[in-house]
Design a protein around this motif. Structure first.
Motif, PDB file in Angstrom:
ATOM      1  N   THR A   1      18.156  -2.890  12.445  1.00 45.52           N
ATOM      2  CA  THR A   1      19.261  -3.079  11.508  1.00 45.52           C
ATOM      3  C   THR A   1      19.763  -4.518  11.588  1.00 45.52           C
ATOM      4  OG1 THR A   1      21.420  -2.212  10.812  1.00 45.52           O
ATOM      5  CG2 THR A   1      20.991  -2.257  13.179  1.00 45.52           C
ATOM      6  N   PRO A   2      20.063  -5.164  10.449  1.00 44.65           N
ATOM      7  CA  PRO A   2      19.952  -4.614   9.093  1.00 44.65           C
ATOM      8  C   PRO A   2      18.503  -4.384   8.691  1.00 44.65           C
ATOM      9  CG  PRO A   2      20.390  -6.961   9.002  1.00 44.65           C
ATOM     10  CD  PRO A   2      20.540  -6.568  10.445  1.00 44.65           C
ATOM     11  N   THR A   3      18.307  -3.434   7.789  1.00 44.02           N
ATOM     12  CA  THR A   3      16.962  -3.067   7.360  1.00 44.02           C
ATOM     13  C   THR A   3      16.329  -4.196   6.545  1.00 44.02           C
ATOM     14  OG1 THR A   3      17.597  -0.741   7.273  1.00 44.02           O
ATOM     15  CG2 THR A   3      15.602  -1.378   6.088  1.00 44.02           C
ATOM     16  N   VAL A   4      15.098  -4.516   6.883  1.00 50.72           N
ATOM     17  CA  VAL A   4      14.321  -5.502   6.119  1.00 50.72           C
ATOM     18  C   VAL A   4      13.137  -4.761   5.500  1.00 50.72           C
ATOM     19  CG1 VAL A   4      12.949  -7.610   6.207  1.00 50.72           C
ATOM     20  CG2 VAL A   4      14.998  -7.391   7.634  1.00 50.72           C
ATOM     21  N   THR A   5      13.108  -4.727   4.174  1.00 51.75           N
ATOM     22  CA  THR A   5      12.114  -3.940   3.445  1.00 51.75           C
ATOM     23  C   THR A   5      11.129  -4.843   2.720  1.00 51.75           C
ATOM     24  OG1 THR A   5      13.713  -2.159   3.120  1.00 51.75           O
ATOM     25  CG2 THR A   5      11.801  -2.159   1.681  1.00 51.75           C
ATOM     26  N   SER A   6       9.889  -4.413   2.685  1.00 54.61           N
ATOM     27  CA  SER A   6       8.875  -5.086   1.877  1.00 54.61           C
ATOM     28  C   SER A   6       8.293  -4.077   0.900  1.00 54.61           C
ATOM     29  CB  SER A   6       7.767  -5.672   2.751  1.00 54.61           C
ATOM     30  OG  SER A   6       7.004  -4.627   3.336  1.00 54.61           O
ATOM     31  N   HIS A   7       7.718  -4.595  -0.190  1.00 54.98           N
ATOM     32  CA  HIS A   7       7.045  -3.745  -1.165  1.00 54.98           C
ATOM     33  C   HIS A   7       5.550  -4.007  -1.081  1.00 54.98           C
ATOM     34  CE1 HIS A   7      10.830  -2.516  -2.911  1.00 54.98           C
ATOM     35  NE2 HIS A   7      11.173  -3.781  -3.093  1.00 54.98           N
ATOM     36  N   LEU A   8       4.766  -2.939  -1.102  1.00 55.59           N
ATOM     37  CA  LEU A   8       3.312  -3.061  -1.112  1.00 55.59           C
ATOM     38  C   LEU A   8       2.855  -2.965  -2.555  1.00 55.59           C
ATOM     39  CD1 LEU A   8       2.226  -3.425   1.736  1.00 55.59           C
ATOM     40  CD2 LEU A   8       4.177  -1.881   1.755  1.00 55.59           C
ATOM     41  N   ALA A   9       2.108  -3.953  -3.003  1.00 58.72           N
ATOM     42  CA  ALA A   9       1.816  -4.036  -4.432  1.00 58.72           C
ATOM     43  C   ALA A   9       0.429  -4.574  -4.706  1.00 58.72           C
ATOM     44  CB  ALA A   9       2.848  -4.934  -5.119  1.00 58.72           C
ATOM     45  N   PHE A  10      -0.141  -4.090  -5.810  1.00 58.56           N
ATOM     46  CA  PHE A  10      -1.297  -4.745  -6.405  1.00 58.56           C
ATOM     47  C   PHE A  10      -0.757  -5.844  -7.313  1.00 58.56           C
ATOM     48  CE2 PHE A  10      -3.292  -0.576  -5.518  1.00 58.56           C
ATOM     49  CZ  PHE A  10      -4.426  -1.012  -4.850  1.00 58.56           C
ATOM     50  N   VAL A  11      -1.379  -7.007  -7.265  1.00 61.09           N
ATOM     51  CA  VAL A  11      -0.909  -8.158  -8.038  1.00 61.09           C
ATOM     52  C   VAL A  11      -2.110  -8.800  -8.725  1.00 61.09           C
ATOM     53  CG1 VAL A  11       0.274 -10.387  -7.943  1.00 61.09           C
ATOM     54  CG2 VAL A  11       0.934  -8.566  -6.355  1.00 61.09           C
ATOM     55  N   ARG A  12      -1.897  -9.213  -9.976  1.00 64.56           N
ATOM     56  CA  ARG A  12      -2.902 -10.012 -10.678  1.00 64.56           C
ATOM     57  C   ARG A  12      -2.175 -11.035 -11.546  1.00 64.56           C
ATOM     58  NH1 ARG A  12      -5.633  -6.466 -15.624  1.00 64.56           N
ATOM     59  NH2 ARG A  12      -3.709  -6.050 -16.776  1.00 64.56           N
ATOM     60  N   ARG A  13      -2.892 -12.036 -11.963  1.00 67.77           N
ATOM     61  CA  ARG A  13      -2.294 -13.094 -12.753  1.00 67.77           C
ATOM     62  C   ARG A  13      -2.218 -12.681 -14.221  1.00 67.77           C
ATOM     63  NH1 ARG A  13      -1.460 -17.598 -10.100  1.00 67.77           N
ATOM     64  NH2 ARG A  13      -1.225 -18.839 -12.000  1.00 67.77           N
ATOM     65  N   HIS A  14      -1.151 -13.115 -14.892  1.00 64.47           N
ATOM     66  CA  HIS A  14      -1.063 -12.913 -16.329  1.00 64.47           C
ATOM     67  C   HIS A  14      -2.179 -13.696 -17.015  1.00 64.47           C
ATOM     68  CE1 HIS A  14       2.686 -10.737 -16.483  1.00 64.47           C
ATOM     69  NE2 HIS A  14       3.315 -11.669 -15.793  1.00 64.47           N
TER      70      HIS A  14
END
Length: 290
Positions: free
Chosen positions: A260-273
């Motif tokens: 604490t404090p909570t540190v969050t990450s997001h797991l994502a697929f990413v590609r370029r526009h």
């Protein structure tokens, strides 16, 4: 019919939270609110009640939701089918991923896509977070799977699959293991064994300590989580890791304690526009089905 607005409706109905819906759709809360209001105006109904800061489906929203879900599902399937028709045999899809992908749902999504589209030649490689990001920028990967702490580059688009949070890895015999949660002040005098700068996990830890005017005592910096697990189990220090990124099945003497404090990450697929080949579009449509 604007399927994006329908996707927003379906996502808000699933989360009952505009902020979480915005994160899943990788947009802003304001955009989510605007799209819901536009649907309500178009259909002349109220889809959600917002009393006392709580979001709930109205009776009209409950009645219309199954139809909206069906349209979104059909649109995703149509997009995937169209992309698959265009791909033809011998198409190649290059995906570069962080090493811990096997601990996340994305790993099963890639496997399911491979089974569904055997005509697409999948090339899957791994690297630390910095190398994964560089591969996308350099055009060495069509799509990457990575961990996001901040907003990604505006030149990219993302599909966020799940979230993860930093926790403290300690031996069960440690007094720290008996705590419900730990702060960086509790860790100020501990020997820390951390994944290094190239994993992008060092930076949030440094920020946590700096916010309290502290400097972490680093005993190890590297890229091998298996080595860190072995070192912690032998009493060489403790670590701060992403909860889902470590498997403790082979380390029964270790445990995780929330930070604490909570540190969050997001797991994502990413590609370029920009210009994508059909294999990339087929995969993008596939993972957007959820």
């Amino acid at each position: 019919m604007d399927t994006q607005k329908l996707r927003t409706f379906v996502t808000v109905a699933a989360t009952l939270n505009y902020t979480e819906a915005a994160a899943r759709l990788y947009t802003t809360q304001a955009t989510v609110s605007k799209q819901i209001l536009a649907l309500e105006k178009q259909w002349q109904v109220t889809l959600f009640s917002r009393a006392h800061r709580q979001v709930q489906l109205t009776a009209a929203g409950q009645a219309l939701l199954p139809k909206a879900q069906a349209v979104v599902t059909a649109a995703n399937a149509l997009q995937a089918a169209a992309a698959a028709v265009q791909t033809g045999a011998g198409s190649r899809l290059r995906i570069k991923t962080i090493p811990s992908i096997a601990n996340y749902r994305a790993f099963n999504q890639i496997a399911a896509f491979h089974r569904t589209h055997p005509e697409i030649r999948l090339q899957l490689t791994e690297g630390e977070t910095d190398a994964v990001a560089e591969a996308l920028t350099a055009g060495e990967a069509d799509i990457i799977f990575t961990r996001l702490f901040d907003q990604p580059d505006a030149a990219t688009e993302s599909v966020i699959g799940e979230s993860d949070a930093l926790q403290v890895l300690v031996p069960k015999t440690s007094p720290l293991a008996r705590r419900q949660a730990l702060t960086v002040q509790d860790l100020a005098n501990e020997d820390l064994l951390l994944l290094g700068e190239s994993t992008y996990l060092m930076q949030p830890v440094r920020r946590l300590f700096a916010a309290q005017g502290l400097t972490p005592h680093l005993t190890y910096q590297g890229q091998r989580i298996d080595l860190i697990l072995g070192m912690v189990s032998r009493g060489l220090g403790i670590s701060i890791v992403m909860q889902k990124a470590v498997a403790l099945t082979d380390y029964p003497a270790l445990t995780l304690v929330p930070l604490t404090p909570t540190v969050t990450s997001h797991l994502a697929f990413v590609r370029r526009h920009g210009h994508h080949h059909p294999a990339s579009d087929a995969f993008w449509a596939f993972i957007q089905r959820g």
